[in-house]
Design a protein around this motif. Structure first.
Motif, PDB file in Angstrom:
ATOM      1  N   GLU A 532      19.776 -37.661 -37.359  1.00 12.34           N
ATOM      2  CA  GLU A 532      18.867 -37.925 -38.242  1.00 12.34           C
ATOM      3  C   GLU A 532      17.480 -37.133 -37.581  1.00 12.34           C
ATOM      4  O   GLU A 532      17.359 -37.258 -36.446  1.00 12.34           O
ATOM      5  CB  GLU A 532      18.579 -39.242 -38.661  1.00 12.34           C
ATOM      6  N   ALA A 533      16.742 -36.543 -38.732  1.00 13.47           N
ATOM      7  CA  ALA A 533      15.431 -35.915 -38.309  1.00 13.47           C
ATOM      8  C   ALA A 533      14.461 -37.039 -37.499  1.00 13.47           C
ATOM      9  O   ALA A 533      14.378 -38.160 -38.146  1.00 13.47           O
ATOM     10  CB  ALA A 533      14.751 -35.364 -39.427  1.00 13.47           C
ATOM     11  N   ARG A 534      13.807 -36.610 -36.590  1.00  7.31           N
ATOM     12  CA  ARG A 534      12.846 -37.278 -35.768  1.00  7.31           C
ATOM     13  C   ARG A 534      11.900 -36.662 -35.323  1.00  7.31           C
ATOM     14  O   ARG A 534      12.029 -35.191 -35.022  1.00  7.31           O
ATOM     15  CB  ARG A 534      13.584 -38.090 -34.976  1.00  7.31           C
ATOM     16  N   SER A 535      10.915 -37.024 -34.701  1.00 10.25           N
ATOM     17  CA  SER A 535       9.721 -36.409 -34.147  1.00 10.25           C
ATOM     18  C   SER A 535       9.940 -35.814 -32.833  1.00 10.25           C
ATOM     19  O   SER A 535      10.635 -36.407 -31.843  1.00 10.25           O
ATOM     20  CB  SER A 535       8.528 -37.606 -33.860  1.00 10.25           C
ATOM     21  N   SER A 536       9.835 -34.379 -32.790  1.00  8.69           N
ATOM     22  CA  SER A 536      10.300 -33.926 -31.686  1.00  8.69           C
ATOM     23  C   SER A 536       9.096 -34.188 -30.399  1.00  8.69           C
ATOM     24  O   SER A 536       9.808 -34.331 -29.284  1.00  8.69           O
ATOM     25  CB  SER A 536       9.924 -32.261 -31.747  1.00  8.69           C
ATOM     26  N   GLU A 537       7.801 -34.358 -30.580  1.00  6.62           N
ATOM     27  CA  GLU A 537       7.081 -34.981 -29.601  1.00  6.62           C
ATOM     28  C   GLU A 537       7.556 -36.350 -28.839  1.00  6.62           C
ATOM     29  O   GLU A 537       7.690 -36.383 -27.699  1.00  6.62           O
ATOM     30  CB  GLU A 537       5.589 -35.336 -30.133  1.00  6.62           C
ATOM     31  N   HIS A 538       7.914 -37.243 -29.774  1.00  8.24           N
ATOM     32  CA  HIS A 538       8.630 -38.561 -29.273  1.00  8.24           C
ATOM     33  C   HIS A 538       9.666 -38.430 -28.633  1.00  8.24           C
ATOM     34  O   HIS A 538       9.792 -38.998 -27.435  1.00  8.24           O
ATOM     35  CB  HIS A 538       8.829 -39.544 -30.760  1.00  8.24           C
ATOM     36  N   ARG A 539      10.734 -37.401 -28.984  1.00  7.64           N
ATOM     37  CA  ARG A 539      11.864 -37.337 -28.273  1.00  7.64           C
ATOM     38  C   ARG A 539      11.300 -36.428 -27.015  1.00  7.64           C
ATOM     39  O   ARG A 539      12.087 -37.136 -26.021  1.00  7.64           O
ATOM     40  CB  ARG A 539      12.790 -36.238 -29.232  1.00  7.64           C
ATOM     41  N   ASP A 540      10.670 -35.696 -26.834  1.00 13.42           N
ATOM     42  CA  ASP A 540      10.372 -34.994 -25.621  1.00 13.42           C
ATOM     43  C   ASP A 540       9.670 -36.118 -24.524  1.00 13.42           C
ATOM     44  O   ASP A 540      10.146 -35.986 -23.237  1.00 13.42           O
ATOM     45  CB  ASP A 540       9.402 -33.715 -25.887  1.00 13.42           C
ATOM     46  N   ARG A 541       8.773 -36.985 -25.041  1.00 11.49           N
ATOM     47  CA  ARG A 541       8.171 -37.913 -24.156  1.00 11.49           C
ATOM     48  C   ARG A 541       8.991 -39.031 -23.751  1.00 11.49           C
ATOM     49  O   ARG A 541       9.171 -39.320 -22.674  1.00 11.49           O
ATOM     50  CB  ARG A 541       7.245 -38.842 -25.002  1.00 11.49           C
ATOM     51  N   LEU A 542      10.210 -39.268 -24.444  1.00  7.68           N
ATOM     52  CA  LEU A 542      11.122 -40.174 -23.875  1.00  7.68           C
ATOM     53  C   LEU A 542      12.128 -39.524 -23.043  1.00  7.68           C
ATOM     54  O   LEU A 542      12.720 -40.236 -22.050  1.00  7.68           O
ATOM     55  CB  LEU A 542      11.903 -40.716 -25.183  1.00  7.68           C
ATOM     56  N   THR A 543      12.786 -38.272 -23.209  1.00  4.71           N
ATOM     57  CA  THR A 543      13.420 -37.484 -22.443  1.00  4.71           C
ATOM     58  C   THR A 543      12.907 -37.326 -21.199  1.00  4.71           C
ATOM     59  O   THR A 543      13.338 -37.529 -20.158  1.00  4.71           O
ATOM     60  CB  THR A 543      13.692 -36.139 -23.247  1.00  4.71           C
ATOM     61  N   TYR A 544      11.502 -37.081 -21.077  1.00 10.52           N
ATOM     62  CA  TYR A 544      10.818 -36.894 -19.798  1.00 10.52           C
ATOM     63  C   TYR A 544      10.823 -38.254 -19.007  1.00 10.52           C
ATOM     64  O   TYR A 544      11.049 -38.325 -17.929  1.00 10.52           O
ATOM     65  CB  TYR A 544       9.305 -36.590 -20.340  1.00 10.52           C
ATOM     66  N   LEU A 545      10.500 -39.399 -19.791  1.00  6.07           N
ATOM     67  CA  LEU A 545      10.673 -40.550 -19.157  1.00  6.07           C
ATOM     68  C   LEU A 545      11.709 -41.160 -18.309  1.00  6.07           C
ATOM     69  O   LEU A 545      11.895 -41.313 -17.239  1.00  6.07           O
ATOM     70  CB  LEU A 545      10.426 -41.716 -20.062  1.00  6.07           C
ATOM     71  N   LEU A 546      12.995 -40.646 -19.396  1.00  7.03           N
ATOM     72  CA  LEU A 546      14.349 -40.916 -18.830  1.00  7.03           C
ATOM     73  C   LEU A 546      14.716 -40.079 -17.719  1.00  7.03           C
ATOM     74  O   LEU A 546      15.539 -40.722 -16.737  1.00  7.03           O
ATOM     75  CB  LEU A 546      15.275 -40.996 -20.077  1.00  7.03           C
ATOM     76  N   PHE A 547      14.430 -39.065 -17.469  1.00  8.13           N
ATOM     77  CA  PHE A 547      14.954 -38.114 -16.573  1.00  8.13           C
ATOM     78  C   PHE A 547      13.998 -37.381 -15.510  1.00  8.13           C
ATOM     79  O   PHE A 547      14.658 -36.967 -14.608  1.00  8.13           O
ATOM     80  CB  PHE A 547      15.906 -36.942 -17.297  1.00  8.13           C
ATOM     81  N   GLU A 548      12.646 -37.247 -15.829  1.00  8.28           N
ATOM     82  CA  GLU A 548      11.924 -36.439 -14.998  1.00  8.28           C
ATOM     83  C   GLU A 548      10.724 -37.149 -14.414  1.00  8.28           C
ATOM     84  O   GLU A 548      10.336 -37.081 -13.415  1.00  8.28           O
ATOM     85  CB  GLU A 548      11.465 -35.370 -15.678  1.00  8.28           C
ATOM     86  N   GLN A 549      10.184 -38.061 -15.156  1.00 11.91           N
ATOM     87  CA  GLN A 549       9.008 -38.797 -14.720  1.00 11.91           C
ATOM     88  C   GLN A 549       8.706 -39.352 -13.506  1.00 11.91           C
ATOM     89  O   GLN A 549       9.726 -40.024 -13.307  1.00 11.91           O
ATOM     90  CB  GLN A 549       8.360 -39.516 -15.907  1.00 11.91           C
ATOM     91  N   GLU A 550       7.902 -39.312 -12.742  1.00 14.47           N
ATOM     92  CA  GLU A 550       7.620 -40.087 -11.533  1.00 14.47           C
ATOM     93  C   GLU A 550       6.529 -40.822 -11.859  1.00 14.47           C
ATOM     94  O   GLU A 550       5.270 -40.478 -11.916  1.00 14.47           O
ATOM     95  CB  GLU A 550       7.295 -39.241 -10.203  1.00 14.47           C
ATOM     96  N   ALA A 551       6.821 -42.215 -11.186  1.00 15.96           N
ATOM     97  CA  ALA A 551       5.627 -43.360 -11.650  1.00 15.96           C
ATOM     98  C   ALA A 551       6.010 -44.472 -10.913  1.00 15.96           C
ATOM     99  O   ALA A 551       7.275 -44.735 -10.473  1.00 15.96           O
ATOM    100  CB  ALA A 551       5.280 -43.668 -12.920  1.00 15.96           C
ATOM    101  N   SER A 552       5.202 -45.381 -10.619  1.00 14.82           N
ATOM    102  CA  SER A 552       5.301 -46.611  -9.752  1.00 14.82           C
ATOM    103  C   SER A 552       6.335 -47.600 -10.492  1.00 14.82           C
ATOM    104  O   SER A 552       6.897 -48.170  -9.617  1.00 14.82           O
ATOM    105  CB  SER A 552       3.930 -47.228  -9.802  1.00 14.82           C
ATOM    106  N   HIS A 553       6.480 -47.400 -11.739  1.00 10.35           N
ATOM    107  CA  HIS A 553       7.362 -48.236 -12.534  1.00 10.35           C
ATOM    108  C   HIS A 553       8.600 -47.564 -12.606  1.00 10.35           C
ATOM    109  O   HIS A 553       9.532 -48.119 -13.360  1.00 10.35           O
ATOM    110  CB  HIS A 553       7.021 -48.694 -13.838  1.00 10.35           C
TER     111      HIS A 553
END
Length: 801
Positions: A532-553
């Motif tokens: 279903e249609a959804r926000s590309s900005e939201h999708r990109d942010r969560l994809t980044y969190l899941l696979f790329e982001q580096e952070a203490s948590h």
């Protein structure tokens, strides 16, 4: 069972095998054995003795072993707890020579269990609710347990058929007493008897037949009121006539479907209270890890009730009386709320017309305790006074008594039962996850566990509230009576001992029609299919969190993010078994070559753990990641995510044709599984618990045994092979998962059934009020004699802190 046991004892070979099996068990320095241990010991013997396969599966002894759920060895006898059918238990005592067998009463086994732990005591308090259910109808087929609504519809319909005059007068009495804040609904004093009601109904139907179907009720009210009718029958001529025809048919040709249709339209629920006490109940902060699912459930249920009540009041034609439904979530106010809104006395629930979170503080016995969050295991001393204070606040907020009060978890149900008892309103019990069956032998060793868990108070509270409830809602059949191989959560309360405190001879009537299976849904505004249609900005942010982001948590950096992602979202508890999934993944080089494992929890540091159990699970996961060198294959995200972010997380995994794995050792239901499936993720879930009712293996998803790591690995790899061979296979299973949740697990159906139950059981208890009152008096005694002393001892401990 007697014939089966005699066949074993009188067959020389089978008797000898049983004797050798008992001797083998006794050499293990263990005297108490559960089903799995008994079956494994028998299987080992058959293997070593080279017995043919049919002896294990089909011999008299093999059949007896399959029925055996507990075995307790004493010097002069052998105790067997047999379960020949779901919901049924038999206790047998065999002499040590295996020459005689005798069926025994529950008390005898409870005394043997007390001896086993060295705490036998004469003249122990006995709890037995059997007499209070003797004169009420019971479900006769175990397969129909949990279908109380359908059972009562059939039963009441047959009663109307057998004694029309009595039931017509009863119906008249119910309608005549029915009002909203003193305003009569449905009928007025012009109608003085059941027979007159039936006659006036027929006259009204004739009048309505001459009117246009879409005319409003207001246009015919002046004609119907002199006949004795008031608002509540419907908002249009068609609905008014339809409801009156249901009454006419119910009186003259009673059928279950007619009764259910009438009850569904009966306008009797306007104010609802939901009790969820110990969790952080808020919208921005959904509980702690141990209560997140419960708080999300309560909020979703409240929102759905808000919508459904608005709809029902409109369709009943009660807009003309300006009746507004109200829903209140009753919880505790926490002064030291750690940046949340849990210190607000009143909070409006988003996306509702008139639903509120009402927070009432605990009385200040010791501010060091009562100003802060209190664990569900420590809360018992505060609930009686909370119920007193909350009752007055609830009446003030609702401007009247609730028509339904729903308890959630053990503490919420006790508070709900206390308030319902005082106000004489309908009480619904919802537990989902009872503590007693989750902690093995917790009742036998309650004294050792008391300082940490206070099970004596909790188990007593459970017995009181589940029997006090007008009806009980469960998510699954197994929650009530388990399966052929396992006891249900409620079934575990049927017969047990708390050594030196009390014996429970019969703690709950499992065949009572008060049990109803009504699974919840998911918030489909948040959890919806990836397609279903959804926000590309939201999708990109969560994809980044899941696979790329580096952070203490976040722990782990994936060497190849393009591999098939395996997602697991869970609290950090031993039962949820995330560490087991990590070990399963770590032991399989092939899984590591083809997949990445994504773990999502609320934290990943031992220092952030809120208890020893959580710290142990965190430490174990870290140790396994290091041992199997998984840092380039595992992403562990230790961050508390909002529901919208969780929903997008599922969809982001689905975008990459990933899968969801729920590796719990036991799962009462599995709300997280619904969220994953409705998002479109092919899902693998534990075969132990209520998940087996959500997933039909290899149709809507897959069932796995979390104790069989190799078998679980093979099942995941088989799916990946099939998806690789057939590009459409993943999509087909994804579509089936989505459809399964849409069809069977939605809040609209849940709420419709919940309100239908409320109306039917209110009527049922009105008819059987005398027998029910005697049960409530008995439960009052248990509260004051057993519960209060245990709760007060907790308060005494807290005063010393």
């Amino acid at each position: 069972m007697q014939q089966l046991i005699e066949a074993v004892l009188h067959h020389a070979d089978e008797q000898a095998v049983l004797q050798q099996l008992i001797q083998t068990l006794s050499r293990s320095n263990q005297r108490y054995f559960l089903k799995n241990e008994i079956i494994h010991a028998f299987a080992d013997y058959c293997h070593e003795a080279r017995k043919p396969a049919h002896f294990f599966h089909s011999s008299h002894l093999g059949t007896l072993i399959q029925y055996s759920h507990e075995l307790l060895l004493e010097e002069d006898c052998i105790w067997l707890l047999l379960r020949p059918w779901i919901g049924g238990q038999q206790i047998w005592c065999l002499d040590s020579e295996l020459t005689k067998a005798q069926v025994m009463p529950p008390k005898a086994l409870l005394e043997a269990r007390d001896r086993f732990v060295g705490r036998a005591q004469d003249q122990l308090f006995e709890i037995d609710v059997t007499p209070f259910y003797e004169h009420t109808p019971k479900v006769d087929d175990p397969r129909n347990i949990g279908q109380g609504l359908a059972f009562l519809n059939r039963y009441l319909s047959s009663q109307v058929l057998n004694d029309r005059s009595y039931w017509l007068e009863t119906l008249f009495d119910v309608l005549h007493r029915h009002h909203y804040d003193g305003i009569p609904l449905l009928i007025n004093d012009q109608i003085e008897s059941g027979e007159q009601l039936a006659e006036q109904i027929r006259q009204a139907i004739q009048i309505l037949k001459s009117k246009a179907s879409d005319e409003s009720y207001q246009s015919v009210h002046a004609e119907l009121q002199p006949l004795g009718f008031e608002p509540g029958w419907g908002n249009t001529v068609e609905r008014v006539r339809g409801m009156m025809e249901l009454v006419d048919q119910m009186v003259n040709m009673p059928q279950p479907a007619i009764l259910e249709a009438f009850v569904a339209r009966f306008p009797s629920v306007f104010r609802v209270a939901l009790c969820s006490i110990h969790g952080w109940v808020g919208q921005d902060y959904l509980g702690r890890s141990e209560t997140l699912g419960q708080v999300a459930y309560v909020l979703d249920q409240a929102r759905s009730l808000d919508r459904k009540l608005q709809e029902e009041i409109h369709l009943a034609g009660l807009d003309m009386l300006n009746i507004q439904p109200q829903v209140v979530i009753l919880t505790r106010l926490i002064p030291n709320c750690e940046g949340t809104q849990c210190d607000l006395p009143l909070e409006k629930v988003d996306d509702t017309n008139n639903t509120w979170i009402l927070r009432v503080p605990f009385r200040e016995f010791n501010s060091k305790i009562t100003d802060n969050w209190i664990s569900k295991f420590e809360i018992w001393g505060y609930l009686e006074t909370f119920a007193i204070d909350a009752q007055s606040r609830l009446l003030e907020q609702l401007n009247g008594k609730p028509d339904l009060i729903i308890g959630n978890y053990s503490d919420g149900n006790l508070v709900a039962s206390l308030i319902a008892r005082q106000l004489n309103v309908t009480h619904c019990n919802i537990a989902h996850s009872l503590e007693k069956p989750k902690h093995l032998f917790s009742n036998l060793y309650w004294q050792e566990l008391e300082p940490q868990y206070h099970f004596s108070a909790q188990f007593t509270a459970d017995l009181i509230s589940m029997n006090a409830a007008d009806f009980i809602v469960t998510s699954s059949y197994q929650e009530i009576v388990g399966s052929p191989d396992t006891f249900g959560q409620y079934e575990s309360y049927k017969c047990f001992t708390m050594p030196q405190l009390y014996h429970v001879i019969n703690g709950i009537e499992l065949f009572s029609p008060k049990f109803n299976r009504i699974p919840p849904g998911v918030d489909e505004r948040v959890f919806f299919p990836y397609s279903e249609a959804r926000s590309s900005e939201h999708r990109d942010r969560l994809t980044y969190l899941l696979f790329e982001q580096e952070a203490s948590h976040i722990l782990g950096k994936l060497a190849d993010p393009s591999l098939t992602p395996i997602l697991a979202i869970s609290p950090l508890t031993a039962v949820k078994n995330l560490s087991g999934l990590v070990e399963c993944f770590g032991r399989s080089p092939e899984l590591q070559q083809r997949c990445n494992l994504i773990l999502v929890t609320s934290k990943l540091s031992v220092d952030a753990a809120i208890n020893a159990d959580e710290a142990e699970e965190i430490e174990k996961i870290h140790r396994l990641i290091d041992y199997y060198q998984l840092h380039e294959h595992v992403r562990w995200i230790g961050e508390r995510l909002s529901n919208p972010d969780l929903g997008e997380m599922y969809r982001s995994i689905a975008d990459r044709r990933g899968i969801f794995v729920h590796f719990a050792r036991f799962e009462a239901f599995g709300r997280v599984l619904l969220e994953a499936m409705v998002s479109g993720l092919p899902s693998f879930a534990t075969e132990f618990g209520g998940t087996t009712e959500i997933i039909e293996d290899d149709k809507h998803g897959f069932l796995i045994n979390p104790t069989d790591l190799d078998g679980s690995t093979r099942k995941i790899l088989d799916f990946l092979d099939r998806a690789y061979a057939d590009p459409n296979y993943w999509e087909q299973l994804s579509a089936k998962s989505i459809q399964r949740i849409h069809d069977e697990y939605n809040w609209q159906h849940h709420t419709r059934q919940l309100l239908l139950l409320t109306k039917l059981y209110s009527f049922w208890n009105y008819v059987h009020r005398e027998s029910r009152e005697s049960l409530l008096h008995y439960l009052d005694a248990l509260f004051h004699l057993l519960y209060k002393p245990r709760a007060e001892s907790i308060l005494e401990e807290h005063q010393k802190i």
